[in-house]
Design an enzyme around this catalytic site. Structure first.
Site, PDB file in Angstrom:
ATOM      1  CG  ASP A  31      -2.294   0.829   1.135  1.00  0.00           C
ATOM      2  OD1 ASP A  31      -1.994   1.892   0.989  1.00  0.00           O
ATOM      3  OD2 ASP A  31      -3.202   0.433   1.261  1.00  0.00           O
ATOM      4  CG  ASN A  32      -0.051   4.624  -2.439  1.00  0.00           C
ATOM      5  OD1 ASN A  32      -1.036   4.356  -1.892  1.00  0.00           O
ATOM      6  ND2 ASN A  32      -0.023   5.254  -3.707  1.00  0.00           N
ATOM      7  CB  THR A  35      -7.333   6.720   0.361  1.00  0.00           C
ATOM      8  OG1 THR A  35      -7.325   5.227  -0.354  1.00  0.00           O
ATOM      9  CG2 THR A  35      -7.284   7.685  -0.728  1.00  0.00           C
ATOM     10  N   GLY A  36      -5.346   4.965   2.525  1.00  0.00           N
ATOM     11  CA  GLY A  36      -5.408   4.124   3.607  1.00  0.00           C
ATOM     12  C   GLY A  36      -4.608   4.755   5.063  1.00  0.00           C
ATOM     13  CG  ASP A  56       2.318   4.334  -6.832  1.00  0.00           C
ATOM     14  OD1 ASP A  56       1.639   3.484  -7.352  1.00  0.00           O
ATOM     15  OD2 ASP A  56       2.281   5.527  -6.978  1.00  0.00           O
ATOM     16  CB  SER A  74      -8.671   1.892  -6.715  1.00  0.00           C
ATOM     17  OG  SER A  74      -9.109   2.667  -7.202  1.00  0.00           O
ATOM     18  CB  ALA A 113     -11.404  -4.945  -5.402  1.00  0.00           C
ATOM     19  CE1 TYR A 144     -13.063   3.403  -7.802  1.00  0.00           C
ATOM     20  CE2 TYR A 144     -15.456   3.401  -8.045  1.00  0.00           C
ATOM     21  CZ  TYR A 144     -14.327   3.023  -7.365  1.00  0.00           C
ATOM     22  OH  TYR A 144     -14.725   1.995  -6.488  1.00  0.00           O
ATOM     23  CE  LYS A 148     -11.758   0.111  -8.797  1.00  0.00           C
ATOM     24  NZ  LYS A 148     -10.931  -0.651  -8.045  1.00  0.00           N
TER      25      LYS A 148
END
Ligand code: NAD
Ligand code: UDP
Length: 313
Positions: A31-32, A35-36, A56, A74, A113, A144, A148
């Site tokens: 994870d970069n 947003t996490g 990333d 994402s 996902a 988005y 996707k």
């Protein structure tokens, strides 16, 4: 198995890491932190079978031999992907190709996902997997939606060309503990506003609909899909449909808040209705969601109380 979860510091990714570890697997989380949050993984950092790598996925990377790649990286909320539009396009395209290439190299299985946003502002209701969608390719949400849709096309291309053993889950609005308090999604906004005694911001007339799935149901469905050989997309979501106004009322009841409701402008291209047809998941996986919205909100209350109190946002 040794498995890779991209986006594992996010809401769904961190729950997926928990579930995979509980099944006895070793998990590499990449994870970069766009947003996490590391807070979502704090409880795992002493676990010997868990490894966190800050990277990333849009840059070339390898994490060694893995047997399964769960590609969840994402931005996911409208506020996040509008703010990080280019990053969202990159992670859906280059990032997805990199993850598929990694799966090909290690002969690993792969699960993407994807999202109900592939259906756009749908003209078919409820949405079956066979529906091709109604997406504005140049509207604000296109960063988005089209990313996707590209990611789904890339996944099918790697399956058809390189015989990678792939799956695609179309996730419908999911909520629960660890939903980021400041990501602007309807459940996080309403819970935060209700708990702070502020007015709940209903966009438009509030008659647009969504179908909300509690996170444990969603993860169970995703894991069930990961075990079968179905390469075309499968909807995983809760088919019980609510208007946004009904959702606001339920949040007020569950929190016991006396907040009022205020109406604000509807965002551009906001889908008017959304509800999954889950016949395929029921038939193929024997899966269906168990937790209704009221119960799911009750189960999330303690998390949201803590998140609002911590002011870590
Ligand atoms: P989230 O924002 O909480 O998690 C996404 C994670 O991806 C974050 O930890 C972020 O830092 C990471 N990330 C983003 N770009 C990255 C990159 N280039 N490299 C490495 N990591 C990167 O969102 P979420 O709700 O947990 O969503 C997870 C996945 O599920 C997303 O792919 C999203 O599109 C999909 N999804 C979620 C929902 C939902 O209701 N939560 C609905 C449909 C689809
Ligand atoms: N919404 C709202 N108030 C808010 C946040 C969202 O009325 O504070 C509405 C939004 O316009 C949409 C629905 O709730 O119709 C779900 O929005 P969300 O951002 O959670 O996800 P979406 O399903 O649009 O991706």
């Amino acid at each position: 198995m040794r498995v890779l979860v991209t986006g594992g510091a996010g809401f769904l990714g961190s729950h997926l890491c928990d579930a995979l570890l509980a099944e006895g697997h070793s998990v590499v989380c990449a994870d970069n932190l766009l947003t996490g949050r590391m807070a979502n993984l704090e409880h795992l950092l002493d676990e010997a079978r868990f490894e966190f790598v800050e990277l990333d996925v849009c840059r070339g990377f390898d994490v060694g031999k893995v047997e399964y790649v769960f590609h969840f990286a994402s931005p996911a909320s409208p506020v996040d992907y509008l703010h990080h539009g280019i990053e969202t396009l990159q992670v859906g395209s280059v990032g997805t190709l990199n993850c598929l290439e990694l799966a090909r190299k290690h002969h690993a299985r792969f699960l993407l996902a994807s999202t109900s946003e592939c259906y756009g502002d749908p003209k078919e209701h409820p949405q079956k997997e066979s529906y091709w969608g109604h997406v504005n390719p140049v509207g604000p949400r296109s960063v988005y939606d089209e990313a996707k849709r590209f990611a789904e096309a890339a996944t099918m291309a790697y399956h058809r060309t390189h015989h990678v053993d792939t799956r695609i889950v179309r996730i419908f609005n999911t909520y629960g503990p660890r939903l980021q308090i400041n990501d602007g999604r309807v459940i996080s906004n309403f819970m935060k506003q209700a708990l702070r005694g502020e007015p709940l911001t209903v966009y438009g007339d509030g008659l647009q609909t969504r179908s909300f799935c509690f996170v444990s149901d969603e993860i169970e469905g995703i894991l069930a899909l990961s075990r079968v050989s179905e390469h075309l997309p499968v909807n995983i979501g809760n088919p019980r449909e609510f208007t946004v106004l009904e959702c606001a009322q339920m949040v007020l009841q569950v929190t016991g808040s006396e907040s009022t409701v205020v109406f604000e402008p509807l965002p551009v291209d906001d889908p008017k209705q959304r509800k999954p047809d889950i016949t395929k998941a029921r038939t193929l996986l024997g899966w269906e969601p168990k937790i209704e919205l009221r119960r799911g909100l009750e189960l999330s209350l303690e998390y949201f109380r803590g998140a609002v109190a911590s002011r870590d946002w």
